[in-house]
Design an enzyme around this catalytic site. Structure first.
Site, mmCIF file in Angstrom:
data_model
loop_
_atom_site.group_PDB
_atom_site.id
_atom_site.type_symbol
_atom_site.label_atom_id
_atom_site.label_comp_id
_atom_site.label_asym_id
_atom_site.label_seq_id
_atom_site.Cartn_x
_atom_site.Cartn_y
_atom_site.Cartn_z
ATOM 1 N NE ARG A 90 -21.860 -24.290 36.237
ATOM 2 C CZ ARG A 90 -22.834 -23.562 35.695
ATOM 3 N NH1 ARG A 90 -22.870 -23.361 34.390
ATOM 4 N NH2 ARG A 90 -23.782 -23.033 36.457
ATOM 5 C CD GLN A 203 -27.433 -17.321 33.774
ATOM 6 O OE1 GLN A 203 -27.972 -16.463 34.468
ATOM 7 N NE2 GLN A 203 -26.718 -18.296 34.293
ATOM 8 C CG ASP A 243 -29.046 -26.958 34.394
ATOM 9 O OD1 ASP A 243 -29.955 -26.111 34.305
ATOM 10 O OD2 ASP A 243 -27.905 -26.791 33.957
#
Ligand code: MRU
Length: 366
Positions: A90, A203, A243
């Site tokens: 990712r 999510q 992130d």
């Protein structure tokens, strides 16, 4: 944190000392299913297919992936290959590269015969440290929620809006954005959470599952509802994870975070971002220009995944067949829209100066 009274972490070592176990997050919240990872490829698939997700957890599972690779074969070539495979799983969450670099740098200088044991030791350290970092974020964030609660009559609820899942399922335990909320709830503060659904992968369902398991009051909302709620004074605070956080304090988080930050600014709602230091990337300054944004399959956009009353899980198409779909997984919120960064070392401004004050040892500045 607990599911039906049983304490879980999101990743752990099995009793045999080498198999890595995870909760399959694609099955949650409908089913609690544990998956065994026994090879490097298992770990890579788990990250890529989002059986595990969330920046800190991706990092921890990647470190365990290196350990699994060393269990299989401890050669230099396999070490390099394991790194190369895992780092590509990712692109956006920097914790992945952080954990792989930390592991690789030690292993490349280790005796081959020591590599497996060393890799498991480092992976366990990364997992344990993450729990502690998140616990500290919770304590600092709790103080901020206490301050907001103190501005309200004692019987009034603190309403917090969150996006995506930045709870214990996204980390090893506790979570980043959700840790202060759990601690505020446990401290007796009345909190209610507006949970963004977070299309396309929903999510928000994971966040609702976590909050429900902990007894925290919450309401799932469509991703587009936040601005309306803020205009009507129904949000005291936005609290999200990240992130990747740049040297000047830009944060890259799940797609849609930026729009929430714009709405928060327009409505004078404080917008905080919670992060452990492995999410900092001091090599990047301008997040919009420099952070690679993951683009995922259009099927996640054209379809939605759910469960029928008969318990059958499936994808359901929601758009005309053949529609071209863009599926941008993250966006960048510029520092000027962020009220503060909640870290394990305290809360700072989202700015180079703020980060340098808290992390002089990491930012490379004197
Ligand atoms: O695509 P995901 O589910 O891995 O994205 C997760 C997020 O965007 C989280 O908000 C982020 O990783 C912070 S989690 C502590």
């Amino acid at each position: 944190m607990k599911i039906s009274g049983t304490h879980y972490r999101s990743v752990w070592l099995a009793d045999d000392g080498y198999t890595v176990e995870i909760l399959d997050q694609t099955k949650l919240p409908f089913e609690v299913q544990i998956i065994q990872l026994r090879t490097l490829q298992d770990a890579a698939t788990a990250i890529k297919e989002m059986w595990v997700r969330g920046a800190p957890l991706i990092g921890a599972v990647a470190a365990y992936g290196m350990a699994l690779a060393m269990h299989q074969e401890n050669s230099d070539e396999n070490l390099r290959q394991a790194y190369a495979i895992l780092v590509k799983t990712r692109p956006t969450a920097i914790n992945l590269k952080w954990a792989l670099d930390r592991t690789y740098q030690v292993l490349e200088n280790s005796e081959h015969s020591q590599r497996e044991a060393t890799a498991y030791r480092i992976a366990n350290e990364i997992a344990d440290e993450d729990v502690e970092l998140c616990r500290k974020i919770g304590e600092h964030g709790l103080q901020m929620i206490q301050c907001i609660a103190a501005t309200k009559p004692s019987d009034e609820t603190v309403n917090i809006l969150t996006h995506c899942n930045a709870g214990w399922l996204a980390t090893v335990d506790w979570g980043t954005a959700l840790a202060p909320i759990y601690m505020a709830h446990d401290a007796g503060i009345k909190v209610h959470v507006w949970v963004d659904e977070t299309r396309p992968r929903n999510q928000g369902g994971l966040t609702a599952f976590e909050l429900g398991s902990h007894g925290v009051s919450h309401t799932l909302i469509a991703d587009n509802a936040g601005g309306h709620l803020m205009q009507h004074g129904k949000v005291d605070l936005c609290l999200v994870g990240t992130d990747r956080t740049t040297a000047r304090g830009d944060v890259c988080n799940k797609i849609g975070t930026y729009l929430k930050a714009l709405a928060a600014k327009a409505n004078q709602v404080p917008f905080y971002v919670a992060l452990p230091s492995p999410t900092l990337d001091f090599t990047v300054w301008d997040g919009v220009k420099e952070i690679p944004i993951e683009q995922r399959s259009g099927k996640e956009q054209s379809h939605t995944y759910g469960i029928t009353p008969e318990g059958i899980r499936s994808w359901v198409n929601t758009v005309p067949p053949g529609t071209s779909c863009g599926n941008y997984a993250f966006d960048v919120t510029p520092a000027e829209l962020i009220t503060g960064l909640i870290t394990e070392r305290g809360i700072c401004d989202a700015s180079a100066e703020g980060l340098q004050t808290l992390f002089p040892d990491l930012c490379g500045q004197p």
